[in-house]
Write an enzyme that holds these catalytic residues in place. Sequence first.
Site, mmCIF file in Angstrom:
data_model
loop_
_atom_site.group_PDB
_atom_site.id
_atom_site.type_symbol
_atom_site.label_atom_id
_atom_site.label_comp_id
_atom_site.label_asym_id
_atom_site.label_seq_id
_atom_site.Cartn_x
_atom_site.Cartn_y
_atom_site.Cartn_z
ATOM 1 N N ASN A 120 47.868 -24.224 -8.211
ATOM 2 C CA ASN A 120 48.070 -25.659 -8.000
ATOM 3 C C ASN A 120 48.191 -26.007 -6.525
ATOM 4 O O ASN A 120 47.626 -26.995 -6.046
ATOM 5 C CB ASN A 120 49.325 -26.121 -8.736
ATOM 6 N N ARG B 153 34.137 -33.156 -18.134
ATOM 7 C CA ARG B 153 34.237 -31.708 -17.946
ATOM 8 C C ARG B 153 33.987 -31.032 -19.287
ATOM 9 O O ARG B 153 34.420 -31.519 -20.323
ATOM 10 C CB ARG B 153 35.634 -31.293 -17.445
ATOM 11 N N HIS C 297 35.197 -41.428 -16.393
ATOM 12 C CA HIS C 297 36.266 -40.555 -16.878
ATOM 13 C C HIS C 297 36.569 -40.819 -18.351
ATOM 14 O O HIS C 297 37.414 -40.144 -18.943
ATOM 15 C CB HIS C 297 37.515 -40.786 -16.010
ATOM 16 N N TYR D 186 45.396 -27.702 -23.804
ATOM 17 C CA TYR D 186 45.858 -29.026 -23.396
ATOM 18 C C TYR D 186 46.205 -29.849 -24.627
ATOM 19 O O TYR D 186 45.442 -29.899 -25.591
ATOM 20 C CB TYR D 186 44.774 -29.778 -22.618
ATOM 21 N N ARG E 293 54.206 -36.542 -17.034
ATOM 22 C CA ARG E 293 54.105 -35.104 -16.764
ATOM 23 C C ARG E 293 54.253 -34.776 -15.281
ATOM 24 O O ARG E 293 54.968 -33.880 -14.896
ATOM 25 C CB ARG E 293 52.759 -34.569 -17.258
#
Length: 723
Positions: free
Chosen positions: A46, A391, A451, A484, A580
């Site tokens: 990250n 993606r 998106h 996810y 989050r």
Amino acid sequence: MDTNTMRFFNRDLSWIDFNERVLEEGLRGDMPPLERFRFLSILSANFDEFFMVRVAAVKRALRSGTGPVSSAETWLGRNPLPDPSGLSPDELLRKIAVKVRSISERQYRCLLNEIFPLLAKGGLELIRPDTYSISHMDYLETFFLGQVYPVLTPLRIEEDGDLPFISGNNLNAAFLLEKEDDDEDEEHIAVIQLPKGLDRIVWLPAEEDSAEIRGGKWALLDDLVLTWGAYLFPGYRVRETMLFKINRDADFSVDEKRDEDFIEAMEEVIEGRTHSPVVRMTYSADSRRLKEELARRLELEEQDLYEAESPMDLGSLMDLANARGFDSLRLKPWKIYSNTAFSEDESLWDRISQRDVLIRLPYESFDPVVRFFQDAAADPQVISIKTALYRTSGNSPIIRALEQAALKGKHVTAVVELKARFDEERNISWANRLEKAGVIVVYGLARLKVHAKISMVIRREKEGVKRYVHLSTGNYNDKTAKLYEDLGIFTAREDIAMDASVFFNMLTGYSAIQSMRKLVIAPTSLKRRLLELIEREAKRSSQEYPGRIIAKVNSLADTDVIEALYGASQAGVKITLVVRGICMLIPGLAGLSENIRVISIIGHYLEHSRIYYFANGGAEEYYLASADWMPRNLERRVELMFPVLQEDIKIQVRDILNAYIRDTIQARLLGSDGSWKRCSQGAKGEETFSVQEHLLSLAAKAGENLWAPRQEFVVRRSDPGKE
């Protein structure tokens, strides 16, 4: 922090706080050591991306003298605005450095003092050069000469010459050399890049009396290169060595005007990253001379240099967490269950025609989504497929299904977003594959990232042409669908299908902005609609019947939305936000946000769904969306928000939101001082509650078990900077 004058936390510092919460999972003594190692590896990956994107933009702002601005996006030259938190770029860089160094120190203290000893006790032991036995030395030297030496390329660094190319995000070994027959002690520096094609983990053979081919002992490729790297410099003595890694600026924008050669423009962006300015060097503390010389040649200041313990670059050691034969050192794999709404005996189209279906990933299988595309490709009655792909995985079954559909003569359209950062190369590759198969490929929109997550199948039936739609909060990626948390809905509702057709026409052709019946699209109307919903809740709120807003997002950074939430709080609306990552809103400020509660969940799965709830005076409304509450999502991306219309699904979504609010194990509460504290574990005798374990148990009760091998928990593709 002076909360009397501040109304917003800084975006980037808030993101670092998210990673501190990731670190805290690795610090948990009640977790098996390989699970803890997984979180520490995620943390390193990250931070690499954070420096490549966010810090790179801040440094660019500092160089240009832009002054205090609100985010990296505005630092790119788009109408600079004052940073809501009041920090200038140089102040922010100093604070980032302090926070990151502190987190890294805690990360390695835990790794070296707790996790590695526990792994060694469990039979998974890292052997370092100072503890190599004679048999280790013999095996590793032979391994180095046979498997590593032929692959390595030493690069000399000449005093007055140009610096040779050093790749970003790769480990490198630096050597300070002197000639063996030179009495003048002239120094020479060389660098060896550790090839990505070689595994960093070198497994040592099992003991002679073991039946195993390999044991649990392992060595680092980096140590082998440092120990036997002198073989690459005959006639020279190695005086000092050092490991290092650099992060280059990856925050590039494509030239949106080059419509005719857009793929070539994207390839230039990818190429530009490989030679862009260096923003950070991480190094081992083995050679001050090498550190200073490389920093000078890379034009880095002391603030850009981060000393690291060994092993460096934990993100590239993620495979250790999945080492075979060490199940006792990790949690039992969580199972994935089937969605009982679908069966192999019933047509997918018949099922969706009857009622909407909710898919809860990854507690339920991604198979129905894959089947949606595969059945459409095989069904002779399907005449068209349209999808928006942001993606997907490298060997995607969805891509294969689209290819097969096109080869069978179906009309297939794929809106492919080439600007999905760090996935551009992969997206270009499978976009070319689709085009060769006959798919109509549209490369997004100028100046906007597509998106939204939506697909539509058009089928010829007895009653006429019928449209089937899939809408989701997450990507069409079969790999991350196992990691996810996301929600998706299948529907054949005519009003949503009509909106879907309008949406795709807007993406692929020329179309004036049209109103939609059910779907809400960004950047044209989603932000405005959110503000209207928040304002409506404030107006309907009273002392007897206070309004209620619950929102689950990955990030909250849009100041207009935050101000609207402040206004709703002042009107008495009770607001719970499940965020989050980034949260710029300050909760709990008297007279401003005392009615706002912010929690964050870090757990086994990566929280990724976006869910919005508004009480609406008793006529409750639920929405799912692809969009976080950030300026980029609401103003610079094509996003979709879609309503939950079916009553039984509303109940499911309500129960999901309530479960997040109840969590006492993985939830942390944000204070007005910026601190995150674990939510109360409950009174003595009161049961604790984990939302993720609860959702898993619900899936177990509802569906049959589908065994799924454990997959890597990778936050890199879900980093706030990514989604």
